[in-house]
Design an enzyme around this catalytic site. Structure first.
Site, short mmCIF file in Angstrom:
data_model
loop_
_atom_site.label_atom_id
_atom_site.label_comp_id
_atom_site.label_asym_id
_atom_site.label_seq_id
_atom_site.Cartn_x
_atom_site.Cartn_y
_atom_site.Cartn_z
CB SER A 244 -18.74 -11.06 -8.16
OG SER A 244 -19.89 -9.60 -8.12
CE LYS A 245 -13.80 -11.29 -4.52
NZ LYS A 245 -14.21 -12.38 -5.24
NE ARG A 246 -21.17 -6.52 -8.76
CZ ARG A 246 -23.12 -7.69 -9.58
NH1 ARG A 246 -23.48 -7.03 -9.25
NH2 ARG A 246 -22.79 -8.14 -10.45
#
Length: 482
Positions: A244-246
């Site tokens: 994910s974006k993380r």
RNA sequence: GGCGGUAUCGUCUAGGGGCCUAGGACACAGCCCUCUCAAGGCUGGAACACGGGUUCGAAUCCCGUUACCGCUACCA
């Protein structure tokens, strides 16, 4: 019989590396075994789908060179067929109208949870009398269409990567296929489209494994032939969680902008969930197509390791010819304000030579741009560490550089002549070659690391090299006085 | 909770009963090469989740446990 495959992303973000990997495997399969690879944009969720995302998917596919056959299919354009299929299910008594509202369903779900029960739809609407149903429909009561799962059996298929997978039907709820606003639910839309597109092999992420029995039942209820299924393992972030974006860069476009080569990206992605065996790792696209086999697909989720991607890119950078690299490096140089289009065109050979010098010691296009800086700017900056280390004794640095300048001024400007001349000078001065080359390197590039010193001299050219040595001497004298 | 899937070095993986004192690659450390940095070469540490079976023999087959992941929506 050639297979027909498809990649079916929903345009709700960018082309994710996971999606790209799925697309790649579908594409490789079609290329290796001979088949058609189609693209379908699943834009039925109007709230989340955007044209921008669709564009990003095309861009990503194009960058990677994953070309598809036939026209792109937009799922949203097939609404009528989806509705027709839902009606067909109703007519064949494979589905029924459900008048339960989302709120009621929600409440019942909560109640079940409070009792620690597993929520199941209780099929109350399936028990409505014919008259009651007609009355409600006539009254215009909103309703969905629910598929009636034949719960006395189980559903099995032979997955290309997992082997036999079986689901007892009793564990599958009667699921909605058409919303109360008459739009289709994912499983219906997918099956309806895959049938229409005559897809014979569905290859997708294994997060769809539990959708598969539902879809198989739909195929059967619709009277269509079943495709084969292959469920590919997921790709996770470095912490083992879903990407994910993380995790930083997750869109293929991010890697494009980070200076990764598409063939390196493809190679790296191919190794996530597949292995050609024989300890082969670095492959060209042609190699991948030739070696691809459904026999060597992995079942295990893989963690995306950016470090290995960079290494892989370095390998492809080294292998690629300067000619192949120039069209991607030139725009990067331009973007960095280091060289103009016209510049590159005018001195094409010189740029090619520079790329040959730098590509082997770079891992990304960005590395090359960074390393190219001293050769493209009029003036250079001296790295403070380089100065501290190589010009520690200013007097001797001045002497050394002056001597080099004198030598070079009369030397023939070619690799062999310069090397002979400078090595001879080191001898005369009673110093090692390194002791001479390192201070010179700082004078020429401002850095402690660069290609071989003679390559640097040659690339910089006589005039510029001598001027830089001159400037270094002046710099050192000035510092001396201060 | 229910159901399904997965389980080899930190990571990507080879392995599909004896060839395994488990191979390769990334990363890490050291050495070599060398004008520096890369590249390259060599060396090192580092794994079969656990417990039961089956078998003369299991990383490989079966069962259970555990862990992780996915699904369980009128999302896709």
């Amino acid at each position: 019989m050639a297979d027909r495959l498809r990649f079916a992303p929903s345009p709700t973000g960018y082309l994710h590396v996971g999606g790209a990997r799925t697309a790649l495997f579908n594409w490789l399969y079609a290329k290796h075994y001979g088949g058609e690879f189609l693209l379908r944009i699943e834009d039925t969720d109007k709230a989340r789908s955007t044209d921008e995302s669709t564009r990003a998917i095309f861009d990503g596919m194009e960058w990677l060179g994953l070309s598809w056959n036939e026209d792109v299919v937009y799922q949203g354009a097939n609404l009528e067929r989806h509705q027709r299929d839902a009606r067909l299910l109703l007519e064949r008594d494979k589905a029924y109208r459900c008048f339960c509202t989302p709120e009621e369903l929600d409440q019942r779900r909560k109640d079940a949870e409070a009792r620690k029960d597993t929520f199941r739809y209780d099929r109350r609407c399936d028990r409505l009398s014919k008259d009651e149903i007609e009355r409600r429909v006539a009254a215009g009561m909103p309703h969905t269409i629910r598929f009636r799962v034949p719960d006395d059996q189980s559903t099995t298929w032979n997955d290309l990567v997992h082997g036999d997978i079986t689901f007892p039907n009793k564990d599958i709820d009667d699921f909605v296929v058409l919303r109360s606003d008459a739009t289709p639910i994912y499983n219906l839309a997918v099956v309806s489209d895959d049938i229409a597109m005559r897809i014979t092999l569905v290859m997708r992420g294994d997060d769809h494994i539990s959708n598969t029995p539902k879809q198989i039942m739909l195929y059967q209820a619709l009277g269509a032939a079943l495709p084969r299924f292959a469920h590919l393992p997921m790709i996770h972030g470095t912490d083992g969680k879903k990407l994910s974006k993380r995790h930083g860069a997750t869109a293929v476009g991010d890697y494009q902008h980070l200076g990764i080569l598409p063939e390196a990206m493809l190679n790296f992605l191919a190794l996530l969930g597949w292995s050609p065996g024989n300890d082969i790792e670095v492959m060209s696209v042609a190699d991948m197509i030739r070696l691809f086999s459904t026999e060597h697909l992995s079942k295990k989720a893989a963690i995306f390791d950016p470090k290995k991607l960079e290494w892989m890119n370095g390998q492809h950078l080294s292998m690629a010819s300067a000619e192949r690299l120039l069209p991607v490096i030139a725009p990067a140089l331009e973007a960095a304000g280091l060289a103009s289009r016209a510049d590159v065109d005018a001195r094409r050979d010189w740029f090619l030579r520079l790329i040959d010098l730098l590509k082997i010691r770079a891992r990304t296009i960005d590395d090359i741009v960074r390393q190219a800086t001293p050769y493209l700017r009029d003036s250079i900056e001296y790295d403070s560490d380089a100065v501290a280390k190589q010009w520690k004794d200013r007097d001797s640095a001045v002497q050394l550089l002056s001597a080099v300048r004198d030598r070079l001024a009369s030397a023939e400007w070619n690799l062999a002549a310069m090397e002979e001349s400078l090595r001879q000078l080191a001898d005369t001065l009673g110093t090692s070659a390194g002791k001479l080359f390192q201070p010179l390197r700082v004078a020429l590039t401002g850095l402690t690391a660069s290609p071989g010193i003679f390559d640097v001299l040659e690339t910089l050219g006589r005039e510029r090299s001598l001027a830089r040595i001159e400037a270094a001497v002046a710099y050192l004298r000035k510092r001396d006085a201060a």
